[in-house]
Write a protein that holds these residues in place. Structure first.
Motif, PDB file in Angstrom:
ATOM      1  N   VAL A  29       0.868  -1.048   0.185  1.00 51.03           N
ATOM      2  CA  VAL A  29      -0.045  -0.008  -0.022  1.00 51.03           C
ATOM      3  C   VAL A  29       0.852   1.104  -0.047  1.00 51.03           C
ATOM      4  O   VAL A  29       1.675   1.321   0.799  1.00 51.03           O
ATOM      5  CB  VAL A  29      -0.825   0.040   1.175  1.00 51.03           C
ATOM      6  N   PHE A  30       0.799   2.178  -0.893  1.00 56.84           N
ATOM      7  CA  PHE A  30       1.304   3.353  -1.076  1.00 56.84           C
ATOM      8  C   PHE A  30       0.511   4.471  -1.521  1.00 56.84           C
ATOM      9  O   PHE A  30      -0.406   4.054  -1.986  1.00 56.84           O
ATOM     10  CB  PHE A  30       2.720   3.069  -1.879  1.00 56.84           C
ATOM     11  N   THR A  31       0.968   5.635  -1.561  1.00 54.01           N
ATOM     12  CA  THR A  31       0.242   6.988  -2.145  1.00 54.01           C
ATOM     13  C   THR A  31       0.780   7.236  -3.643  1.00 54.01           C
ATOM     14  O   THR A  31       2.062   7.041  -3.909  1.00 54.01           O
ATOM     15  CB  THR A  31       0.582   7.942  -1.393  1.00 54.01           C
ATOM     16  N   SER A  32      -0.012   7.269  -4.536  1.00 52.83           N
ATOM     17  CA  SER A  32       0.035   7.446  -5.791  1.00 52.83           C
ATOM     18  C   SER A  32      -0.960   8.605  -6.229  1.00 52.83           C
ATOM     19  O   SER A  32      -2.015   8.552  -6.217  1.00 52.83           O
ATOM     20  CB  SER A  32      -0.096   6.357  -6.730  1.00 52.83           C
ATOM     21  N   GLN A  33      -0.124  10.036  -6.542  1.00 58.18           N
ATOM     22  CA  GLN A  33      -0.962  11.233  -7.022  1.00 58.18           C
ATOM     23  C   GLN A  33      -1.958  11.393  -5.877  1.00 58.18           C
ATOM     24  O   GLN A  33      -3.228  11.884  -6.301  1.00 58.18           O
ATOM     25  CB  GLN A  33      -1.772  11.032  -8.418  1.00 58.18           C
ATOM     26  N   VAL A  50      11.898  -7.702   3.751  1.00 61.84           N
ATOM     27  CA  VAL A  50      10.898  -8.110   2.837  1.00 61.84           C
ATOM     28  C   VAL A  50      11.375  -7.545   1.698  1.00 61.84           C
ATOM     29  O   VAL A  50      11.516  -6.449   1.308  1.00 61.84           O
ATOM     30  CB  VAL A  50       9.502  -7.449   3.415  1.00 61.84           C
ATOM     31  N   ILE A  51      11.405  -8.628   0.635  1.00 64.00           N
ATOM     32  CA  ILE A  51      11.823  -8.117  -0.678  1.00 64.00           C
ATOM     33  C   ILE A  51      10.421  -8.370  -1.643  1.00 64.00           C
ATOM     34  O   ILE A  51      10.182  -9.621  -1.552  1.00 64.00           O
ATOM     35  CB  ILE A  51      13.054  -8.952  -1.301  1.00 64.00           C
ATOM     36  N   VAL A  60       4.498   1.201  -7.831  1.00 61.98           N
ATOM     37  CA  VAL A  60       5.184   1.506  -6.573  1.00 61.98           C
ATOM     38  C   VAL A  60       6.630   1.981  -6.615  1.00 61.98           C
ATOM     39  O   VAL A  60       7.030   2.705  -5.882  1.00 61.98           O
ATOM     40  CB  VAL A  60       4.942   0.248  -5.635  1.00 61.98           C
ATOM     41  N   VAL A  61       7.225   1.708  -7.593  1.00 65.61           N
ATOM     42  CA  VAL A  61       8.633   2.174  -7.851  1.00 65.61           C
ATOM     43  C   VAL A  61       8.752   3.477  -8.066  1.00 65.61           C
ATOM     44  O   VAL A  61       9.344   4.323  -7.665  1.00 65.61           O
ATOM     45  CB  VAL A  61       9.407   1.293  -9.101  1.00 65.61           C
ATOM     46  N   ALA A  72       2.983   0.689   3.272  1.00 70.01           N
ATOM     47  CA  ALA A  72       2.479  -0.535   4.334  1.00 70.01           C
ATOM     48  C   ALA A  72       2.504  -1.739   3.256  1.00 70.01           C
ATOM     49  O   ALA A  72       2.442  -1.769   2.209  1.00 70.01           O
ATOM     50  CB  ALA A  72       1.039  -0.309   4.883  1.00 70.01           C
ATOM     51  N   TYR A  73       2.638  -2.759   4.333  1.00 62.66           N
ATOM     52  CA  TYR A  73       2.726  -4.201   3.416  1.00 62.66           C
ATOM     53  C   TYR A  73       1.854  -5.163   4.494  1.00 62.66           C
ATOM     54  O   TYR A  73       2.070  -5.153   5.682  1.00 62.66           O
ATOM     55  CB  TYR A  73       4.272  -4.784   3.341  1.00 62.66           C
TER      56      TYR A  73
END
Length: 85
Positions: A29-33, A50-51, A60-61, A72-73
């Motif tokens: 989980v991440f923020t995009s725009q 964690v890879i 995500v990159v 978050a993972y």
């Protein structure tokens, strides 16, 4: 089958890593725009790290490159009969 009360409790780090090592699929989980974005990813553990597998153009990159951002993972293994972890 009676409904059991579900209790959420924190796990010690060692137990969390052990459980994480027992499954190979999770969600990052991440923020995009400025909006939350959730993506399924494969993962592995290497010496407590964690890879996740991704490619250069992955959302995500792009979202975290050169930025300070919260990521978050989570991963779980849901029992198909009881629908519990």
């Amino acid at each position: 089958m009676s409904m059991q009360e579900r209790v959420v409790k924190p796990l010690p780090p060692a137990e969390a890593l052990q459980r994480l090592g027992e499954v190979s699929l999770g969600r990052i989980v991440f923020t995009s725009q400025a909006l939350p974005d959730i993506r399924p990813v494969n993962h592995l553990l290497d010496d407590g790290q964690v890879i996740i597998r991704s490619h250069v153009g992955a959302a995500v990159v792009s979202a975290v490159q050169g930025l300070v951002t919260v990521v978050a993972y989570e991963a779980d293994d849901i029992n198909p009969v009881t629908h519990l972890v």
